[in-house]
Design a protein around this motif. Structure first.
Motif, PDB file in Angstrom:
ATOM      1  N   TRP A  36       0.847  -1.206   0.000  1.00 30.96           N
ATOM      2  CA  TRP A  36       0.000   0.000   0.000  1.00 30.96           C
ATOM      3  C   TRP A  36       0.875   1.245   0.000  1.00 30.96           C
ATOM      4  N   SER A  37       1.969   1.192   0.748  1.00 34.28           N
ATOM      5  CA  SER A  37       2.882   2.341   0.770  1.00 34.28           C
ATOM      6  C   SER A  37       3.498   2.568  -0.604  1.00 34.28           C
ATOM      7  N   GLN A  38       3.811   1.480  -1.331  1.00 31.87           N
ATOM      8  CA  GLN A  38       4.350   1.637  -2.687  1.00 31.87           C
ATOM      9  C   GLN A  38       3.391   2.449  -3.555  1.00 31.87           C
ATOM     10  N   ILE A  39       2.109   2.130  -3.451  1.00 31.39           N
ATOM     11  CA  ILE A  39       1.100   2.839  -4.244  1.00 31.39           C
ATOM     12  C   ILE A  39       1.020   4.297  -3.795  1.00 31.39           C
ATOM     13  N   ALA A  40       1.009   4.500  -2.476  1.00 35.01           N
ATOM     14  CA  ALA A  40       0.899   5.860  -1.947  1.00 35.01           C
ATOM     15  C   ALA A  40       2.099   6.711  -2.374  1.00 35.01           C
ATOM     16  N   VAL A  41       3.304   6.146  -2.292  1.00 35.00           N
ATOM     17  CA  VAL A  41       4.523   6.881  -2.697  1.00 35.00           C
ATOM     18  C   VAL A  41       4.366   7.390  -4.118  1.00 35.00           C
ATOM     19  N   HIS A  42       3.878   6.526  -4.979  1.00 31.49           N
ATOM     20  CA  HIS A  42       3.714   6.878  -6.372  1.00 31.49           C
ATOM     21  C   HIS A  42       2.648   7.960  -6.546  1.00 31.49           C
ATOM     22  N   ARG A  43       1.521   7.759  -5.908  1.00 29.47           N
ATOM     23  CA  ARG A  43       0.386   8.659  -6.157  1.00 29.47           C
ATOM     24  C   ARG A  43       0.480  10.014  -5.467  1.00 29.47           C
ATOM     25  N   VAL A  44       1.169  10.088  -4.331  1.00 31.84           N
ATOM     26  CA  VAL A  44       1.312  11.412  -3.700  1.00 31.84           C
ATOM     27  C   VAL A  44       2.631  12.059  -4.099  1.00 31.84           C
ATOM     28  N   ARG A  55       5.159  17.562  -3.793  1.00 32.50           N
ATOM     29  CA  ARG A  55       5.698  16.340  -3.218  1.00 32.50           C
ATOM     30  C   ARG A  55       4.994  16.017  -1.914  1.00 32.50           C
ATOM     31  N   GLY A  56       4.460  14.820  -1.802  1.00 34.97           N
ATOM     32  CA  GLY A  56       3.746  14.414  -0.599  1.00 34.97           C
ATOM     33  C   GLY A  56       4.635  13.654   0.368  1.00 34.97           C
ATOM     34  N   THR A  57       4.017  13.080   1.380  1.00 31.22           N
ATOM     35  CA  THR A  57       4.730  12.330   2.416  1.00 31.22           C
ATOM     36  C   THR A  57       3.973  11.044   2.718  1.00 31.22           C
TER      37      THR A  57
END
Ligand code: SAM
Length: 190
Positions: A36-44, A55-57
């Motif tokens: 899930w973090s992999q997806i979040a890293v990409h999308r934010v 750039r998100g966190t």
């Protein structure tokens, strides 16, 4: 390549509801092994890979060790229900605020359905305390639960602080499993 098949559930939910946006701060509860973090890293855009977007966190937490991932901060060996973890999260999040809290947490299944259900509901209720500390107004929460007698209680507590609460069953989630997700949007502080 995703670290875990659970990735497909979040992809499905986020493709439909568009919760993860560039520049957002996201908390991933029960993050190991890290799909899930992999997806979040990409999308934010938390690696800043796309220079045109903010750039998100991404901060992931798990009782287990989570292998490092570019663009994510991990709090391995941390319990999300522990206030000490909440304090650390506040420090890691820019502006001490999150736009999205997501939880794919699950207790070790005891095999007793009712007991596992209750345990997961109790853990999920603690996410409401976390939201009160870090979630910004208008923010959202995705939270896995196992269906059962107490699901209604969790839904009611979510509905008291989120304007829109619905149940989501991704196709990627096995049909025979009682696994469901609450999607709670438009957080309003009481
Ligand atoms: N979403 C993850 C992914 O895509 O890689 C998979 C998560 S896995 C289904 C559930 C995780 O919740 C387990 O790794 C477990 O250790 C974690 N967990 C259970 N109780 C927890 C707690 N109180 N605090 C933090 N993590 C917890």
């Amino acid at each position: 390549n995703y670290r875990c098949r659970s990735a497909f559930k979040l992809l499905e939910i986020d493709d439909k509801y568009k919760l993860l946006k560039p520049g957002f701060n996201v908390i991933d509860c029960g993050a190991a092994p890290g799909a899930w973090s992999q997806i979040a890293v990409h999308r934010v855009n938390s690696t800043g890979a796309n220079g045109e977007f903010p750039r998100g966190t991404v901060v992931g937490i798990d009782l287990l060790r989570i292998a490092p991932l570019d663009g994510a901060h991990f709090l391995s060996n941390h319990d999300i229900t522990d206030p000490v973890t909440h304090a650390k999260l506040l420090e890691l999040l820019p502006g001490a605020q999150a736009h999205v809290i997501m939880s794919d947490m699950a207790p070790n299944a005891s095999g007793f359905k009712e007991m596992d259900h209750e345990k997961l509901i109790t853990m999920s209720l603690s996410l409401i305390d976390l939201a009160e500390k870090v979630l910004q107004t208008g923010g959202s929460l995705i939270c896995k639960y196992w269906d059962g007698a107490l699901a209604h209680q969790l839904q009611q507590k979510l509905s008291a602080v989120f304007r829109d609460v619905r149940t989501v069953k991704p196709k990627a989630s096995r049909k025979e499993s009682s696994e469901l997700f609450f999607l709670a949007r438009s957080y309003r502080k009481n």
